[in-house]
Design a protein around this motif. Structure first.
Motif, PDB file in Angstrom:
ATOM      1  N   VAL A  33      47.716  54.085  80.002  1.00 31.05           N
ATOM      2  CA  VAL A  33      46.594  53.159  79.803  1.00 31.05           C
ATOM      3  C   VAL A  33      45.725  53.077  81.055  1.00 31.05           C
ATOM      4  CG1 VAL A  33      45.952  50.755  79.369  1.00 31.05           C
ATOM      5  CG2 VAL A  33      47.749  51.820  78.000  1.00 31.05           C
ATOM      6  N   ILE A  34      46.321  52.903  82.220  1.00 34.65           N
ATOM      7  CA  ILE A  34      45.481  52.779  83.436  1.00 34.65           C
ATOM      8  C   ILE A  34      44.813  54.109  83.729  1.00 34.65           C
ATOM      9  CG2 ILE A  34      47.254  53.235  85.211  1.00 34.65           C
ATOM     10  CD1 ILE A  34      44.578  50.537  85.542  1.00 34.65           C
ATOM     11  N   ALA A  35      45.500  55.212  83.453  1.00 32.14           N
ATOM     12  CA  ALA A  35      44.885  56.526  83.678  1.00 32.14           C
ATOM     13  C   ALA A  35      43.642  56.669  82.791  1.00 32.14           C
ATOM     14  CB  ALA A  35      45.887  57.633  83.382  1.00 32.14           C
ATOM     15  N   GLU A  36      43.740  56.204  81.545  1.00 30.86           N
ATOM     16  CA  GLU A  36      42.578  56.318  80.651  1.00 30.86           C
ATOM     17  C   GLU A  36      41.436  55.401  81.096  1.00 30.86           C
ATOM     18  OE1 GLU A  36      43.354  56.299  76.450  1.00 30.86           O
ATOM     19  OE2 GLU A  36      44.657  58.068  76.613  1.00 30.86           O
ATOM     20  N   ILE A  37      41.793  54.180  81.580  1.00 32.03           N
ATOM     21  CA  ILE A  37      40.740  53.263  82.062  1.00 32.03           C
ATOM     22  C   ILE A  37      40.003  53.891  83.251  1.00 32.03           C
ATOM     23  CG2 ILE A  37      40.295  51.033  83.177  1.00 32.03           C
ATOM     24  CD1 ILE A  37      42.600  49.865  81.539  1.00 32.03           C
ATOM     25  N   LEU A  38      40.778  54.473  84.150  1.00 34.80           N
ATOM     26  CA  LEU A  38      40.159  55.082  85.333  1.00 34.80           C
ATOM     27  C   LEU A  38      39.411  56.365  84.984  1.00 34.80           C
ATOM     28  CD1 LEU A  38      43.055  54.674  87.914  1.00 34.80           C
ATOM     29  CD2 LEU A  38      40.846  53.520  87.985  1.00 34.80           C
ATOM     30  N   GLY A  39      39.905  57.090  83.972  1.00 32.21           N
ATOM     31  CA  GLY A  39      39.273  58.351  83.601  1.00 32.21           C
ATOM     32  C   GLY A  39      40.028  59.556  84.144  1.00 32.21           C
ATOM     33  N   ILE A  40      41.338  59.431  84.250  1.00 37.31           N
ATOM     34  CA  ILE A  40      42.160  60.514  84.790  1.00 37.31           C
ATOM     35  C   ILE A  40      42.704  61.371  83.650  1.00 37.31           C
ATOM     36  CG2 ILE A  40      44.428  60.892  85.879  1.00 37.31           C
ATOM     37  CD1 ILE A  40      43.445  58.355  87.628  1.00 37.31           C
ATOM     38  N   PRO A  41      42.595  62.690  83.766  1.00 39.84           N
ATOM     39  CA  PRO A  41      43.024  63.553  82.657  1.00 39.84           C
ATOM     40  C   PRO A  41      44.537  63.546  82.447  1.00 39.84           C
ATOM     41  CG  PRO A  41      42.265  64.866  84.525  1.00 39.84           C
ATOM     42  CD  PRO A  41      42.015  63.438  84.881  1.00 39.84           C
ATOM     43  N   PRO A  42      44.962  63.714  81.185  1.00 39.40           N
ATOM     44  CA  PRO A  42      46.383  63.621  80.839  1.00 39.40           C
ATOM     45  C   PRO A  42      47.273  64.549  81.668  1.00 39.40           C
ATOM     46  CG  PRO A  42      45.044  63.906  78.866  1.00 39.40           C
ATOM     47  CD  PRO A  42      44.115  63.978  80.010  1.00 39.40           C
ATOM     48  N   MET A  49      47.104  62.398  97.701  1.00 39.64           N
ATOM     49  CA  MET A  49      46.355  61.413  96.917  1.00 39.64           C
ATOM     50  C   MET A  49      44.888  61.409  97.346  1.00 39.64           C
ATOM     51  SD  MET A  49      49.155  58.361  97.203  1.00 39.64           S
ATOM     52  CE  MET A  49      48.646  57.107  96.074  1.00 39.64           C
ATOM     53  N   ARG A  50      44.700  61.476  98.656  1.00 39.37           N
ATOM     54  CA  ARG A  50      43.331  61.418  99.177  1.00 39.37           C
ATOM     55  C   ARG A  50      42.511  62.597  98.656  1.00 39.37           C
ATOM     56  NH1 ARG A  50      40.001  62.319 103.197  1.00 39.37           N
ATOM     57  NH2 ARG A  50      41.272  64.030 103.957  1.00 39.37           N
ATOM     58  N   GLU A  51      43.110  63.785  98.710  1.00 34.65           N
ATOM     59  CA  GLU A  51      42.398  64.982  98.248  1.00 34.65           C
ATOM     60  C   GLU A  51      42.079  64.884  96.757  1.00 34.65           C
ATOM     61  OE1 GLU A  51      44.647  68.471  99.221  1.00 34.65           O
ATOM     62  OE2 GLU A  51      44.396  68.071 101.368  1.00 34.65           O
ATOM     63  N   TYR A  52      43.071  64.388  96.004  1.00 32.59           N
ATOM     64  CA  TYR A  52      42.890  64.288  94.556  1.00 32.59           C
ATOM     65  C   TYR A  52      41.714  63.368  94.215  1.00 32.59           C
ATOM     66  CZ  TYR A  52      43.748  63.424  89.651  1.00 32.59           C
ATOM     67  OH  TYR A  52      43.597  63.311  88.293  1.00 32.59           O
ATOM     68  N   PHE A  53      41.733  62.192  94.816  1.00 29.01           N
ATOM     69  CA  PHE A  53      40.684  61.228  94.469  1.00 29.01           C
ATOM     70  C   PHE A  53      39.331  61.624  95.055  1.00 29.01           C
ATOM     71  CE2 PHE A  53      44.298  58.230  93.636  1.00 29.01           C
ATOM     72  CZ  PHE A  53      44.045  58.147  92.282  1.00 29.01           C
ATOM     73  N   THR A  54      39.335  62.329  96.142  1.00 26.40           N
ATOM     74  CA  THR A  54      38.067  62.822  96.683  1.00 26.40           C
ATOM     75  C   THR A  54      37.418  63.739  95.650  1.00 26.40           C
ATOM     76  OG1 THR A  54      39.021  62.773  98.892  1.00 26.40           O
ATOM     77  CG2 THR A  54      36.985  64.005  98.645  1.00 26.40           C
ATOM     78  N   ARG A  55      38.234  64.623  95.081  1.00 24.38           N
ATOM     79  CA  ARG A  55      37.724  65.553  94.073  1.00 24.38           C
ATOM     80  C   ARG A  55      37.228  64.797  92.834  1.00 24.38           C
ATOM     81  NH1 ARG A  55      40.952  68.300  90.899  1.00 24.38           N
ATOM     82  NH2 ARG A  55      42.795  67.968  92.174  1.00 24.38           N
ATOM     83  N   MET A  56      38.039  63.814  92.385  1.00 24.82           N
ATOM     84  CA  MET A  56      37.650  63.019  91.204  1.00 24.82           C
ATOM     85  C   MET A  56      36.305  62.323  91.408  1.00 24.82           C
ATOM     86  SD  MET A  56      39.987  62.731  88.733  1.00 24.82           S
ATOM     87  CE  MET A  56      39.605  61.156  87.989  1.00 24.82           C
TER      88      MET A  56
END
Ligand code: HEM
Length: 391
Positions: free
Chosen positions: A135-144, A180-187
């Motif tokens: 649920v939180i992943a979908e709210i944020l917009g993170i792919p499955p 985590m930092r790299e991941y969210f930077t890309r997102m």
């Protein structure tokens, strides 16, 4: 003087409540040699949580940190806290959250289908863990495909929570933080290029609208939402089943009348609070019940002890799904009151509407103590094997 227990010991984690009873009789406990004070009573806890000017959420960084980042929302005071909170609060109002109900139900049904087929499952692995993450992943917009990573990051961050209070916790490992930092930077880069209808795009937008949210703030906010929302809701869902299994009469009342589910969840929040404690820093010497807590001594506010204070809750040791009023402190109080409370309540309600609607005859399939989340700040089990019959 009570000997302070080892608050990360498995036996303590299983049953911290006698310690809370003792503590309440002596509250506040002021232990400068251990670098902390503790309060246990409902009135003290509410007074502290409401008074952010005296009881700060901000702790000075350790001296070895030369260029400390600005603290995340949970660890900041106004005006920074007010600014950060206003940026995300829109996404979590009860009205916004209500719109998620059909999707939450759909996810819950998908997760429960194999368990119902089998007549047994580990409730944590089957439902309590994946539901809030999805649920939180979908709210944020993170792919499955990236969800498994979140479990790892969330566990890492939770393990680090006890550190500040002298628990067995540790710092987030540098390589995990970097990942985590790299991941969210890309997102966020992707959303900057192509905004979507998700919370990350909303936060990126807020960042672009001037000086309001720096990239570091944005990153911290995402981490906070993942950490604050996942494990806590997992524990609420599994603590609900545990409470029901220990109190079959109460479970029978709820199963007979599903309208009682929200009240039952409030009682689980009080009786088996997923977050047991929080911490504040007095900005000056403060007198509590004739004792002085010196300025800056970190003060643990035992929410779970306050939630069993007989001065506030008649028969506090009784699990009563019809308890009313039930003004528990499981979500905190005051300016830091849990942002995700409407979402957590909704997920737990839907989970039990579906589960109790589809199955009956719940029982544990293992005996003895269940492995516990290894920090005193949280109350929850790592696995909960159960069996049941389809209705
Ligand atoms: C049963 C589930 C949950 C429990 C028991 C819980 C508990 C809490 C508590 C006690 C606080 C206050 C901490 C303090 O005052 O120091 C808090 C704050 C917070 N919670 Fe939750 N939480 C839950 C679920 C969630 C969810 C699902 C989200 C997000 C999606 C969330 C996001 C937050 C945030 C962002 C804060 C900080 C608010 C602020 O500083 O203003 N929580 N939570």
């Amino acid at each position: 003087m009570v000997a302070a227990p080892n608050i990360n010991d498995p036996a303590f984690l299983e049953n911290p409540f006698p310690f809370y009873e003792l503590g309440r009789a002596m509250s506040p406990l002021i232990l400068p040699e251990r670098g902390l004070a503790m309060v246990f009573g409902y009135d003290d806890a509410t007074a502290i949580l409401k008074d952010w000017e005296t009881w700060s959420s901000r702790f000075p960084p350790p001296p070895e940190v030369t260029d400390p980042p600005e603290p995340m929302m949970l660890s900041s005071d106004p005006p920074r806290h007010t600014r950060l909170r206003s940026l995300v609060s829109q996404a979590f109002t009860p009205r916004m959250v209500e719109q998620l109900e059909p999707r939450i139900r759909e996810i819950t049904r998908e997760l429960l289908a194999p368990a119902l087929e089998a007549g047994e499952c580990d409730l944590v692995a089957a439902l309590a863990y994946p539901l809030p993450v999805i649920v939180i992943a979908e709210i944020l917009g993170i792919p499955p495909e990236d969800r498994a990573k979140f479990k790892e990051w969330s566990d890492e961050a939770v393990a680090s929570l006890g550190t500040a209070l002298g628990g067995s916790g540790r710092q987030i490992r540098a390589e995990v933080f970097e990942e985590m930092r790299e991941y969210f930077t890309r997102m966020t880069e992707e959303r900057r290029q192509r905004p979507r209808n998700d919370l990350i795009s909303g936060l990126v937008q807020a960042e672009q609208d001037g000086e309001r949210l720096t990239f570091a703030d944005l990153l911290q906010m995402l981490v906070l939402l993942l950490v604050a929302g996942n494990e806590t809701t997992t524990n609420l869902i599994s603590n609900t089943m545990l409470s029901f299994l220990e109190h079959p009469g109460e479970l029978a009342k709820v199963a007979a009348e599903p309208a009682r589910i929200p009240g039952a969840i409030e009682e689980v929040l009080r009786y088996n609070s997923p977050v047991q404690a929080t911490v504040r820093r007095p900005t000056r010497d403060v007198e509590v019940h004739g004792k002085t807590i010196p300025a800056n001594l970190p003060t643990v506010v035992w929410l779970a002890a306050a939630n069993r204070d007989p001065a506030q809750f008649p028969e506090p040791l009784r699990f009563d799904v019809e308890r009313s009023p039930n003004r528990h402190l499981a979500f905190g109080l005051g300016i830091h009151f849990c942002l995700g409370a409407p979402l957590a309540r909704l997920e737990a309600r839907v989970a039990y509407e579906e589960l109790l609607g589809a199955a009956t005859g719940f029982e544990r399939t293992t005996e003895g103590m269940l492995p516990r989340v290894p920090t005193f700040i949280m109350r929850g089990v790592l696995e909960l094997p159960i069996a049941f019959r389809r209705r």
